[in-house]
Enzyme design. Structure first.
Site, PDB file in Angstrom:
ATOM      1  N   ASP A   1       0.799  -1.129   0.020  1.00  0.00           N
ATOM      2  CA  ASP A   1       0.060   0.074   0.025  1.00  0.00           C
ATOM      3  C   ASP A   1       0.931   1.000   0.085  1.00  0.00           C
ATOM      4  O   ASP A   1       1.002   1.778   1.207  1.00  0.00           O
ATOM      5  CB  ASP A   1      -0.901   0.001   1.279  1.00  0.00           C
ATOM      6  CG  ASP A   1      -2.021   1.129   1.079  1.00  0.00           C
ATOM      7  OD1 ASP A   1      -1.914   1.940   0.397  1.00  0.00           O
ATOM      8  OD2 ASP A   1      -2.787   1.273   2.202  1.00  0.00           O
TER       9      ASP A   1
ATOM     10  N   CYS B   1      -4.185   4.567  -3.492  1.00  0.00           N
ATOM     11  CA  CYS B   1      -5.091   5.433  -3.644  1.00  0.00           C
ATOM     12  C   CYS B   1      -4.785   6.505  -4.903  1.00  0.00           C
ATOM     13  O   CYS B   1      -5.561   7.574  -5.104  1.00  0.00           O
ATOM     14  CB  CYS B   1      -4.949   6.572  -2.390  1.00  0.00           C
ATOM     15  SG  CYS B   1      -2.854   6.981  -2.129  1.00  0.00           S
TER      16      CYS B   1
END
Length: 124
Positions: free
Chosen positions: A53, A80
Site C-alpha cells: 500500500d 489511492c
C-alpha cells in the site's frame, strides 16, 4: 525516548499475532525500498504473498526490481492513486497478470478512491 516511531504499532501487531496463535509473521517498520533487499530475504525467506500500500508516488523502482527478481507468486496492490498503480502494474506485467481489481469509494462526495489489484505470477 522512542527509537522507532512505529514501535507501538509493531507491539500491537505482535500482541494480536500471539492472541490469535499466529506464528509465521514478522513485523518491522521502515521504507520498503530500504528494507526489502537480498539480506532481508536471506534472513526472512522468500515471500509467497506480498501486500503493498505505497504512498501516492507508487512503488519505488528498487521494490519493483526485487519483485521481478524474487517473483513472489501473489501480490496484492492497494492504492489511492490509480495513475501510479497503473504505471507500476505495467512495469510488473512482464511477469505478472492482473487477476482481479476492485475500487472502493471510501471517501464519498470526493474524487478519491482506493483500488485493490490482485496480481499473480504468469505461468510459463
Amino acid at each position: 525516548m522512542v527509537l522507532n516511531k512505529y514501535q507501538e504499532a509493531i507491539d500491537d501487531a505482535n500482541f494480536n499475532a500471539t492472541l490469535n496463535n499466529i506464528t509465521n509473521c514478522n513485523f518491522t517498520s521502515g521504507t520498503v525500498e530500504a528494507l526489502l533487499d537480498e539480506s532481508f530475504i536471506a534472513q526472512h525467506g522468500k515471500p509467497n504473498k506480498i501486500i503493498v500500500d505505497p504512498p501516492r508516488a507508487g512503488l519505488h523502482q528498487k521494490v519493483i526490481d526485487v519483485f521481478l527478481q524474487e517473483l513472489p507468486p501473489t501480490i496484492v496492490y492497494v492504492s489511492c492513486n490509480p495513475v501510479t498503480q497503473a504505471r507500476d502494474i505495467a512495469l510488473l506485467a512482464e511477469k505478472y497478470k492482473v487477476v482481479k481489481s476492485q475500487a472502493f469509494d471510501l471517501f464519498p462526495h470526493t474524487y478519491h478512491v482506493e483500488n485493490i489489484v490482485l496480481l499473480q505470477l504468469k505461468e510459463d
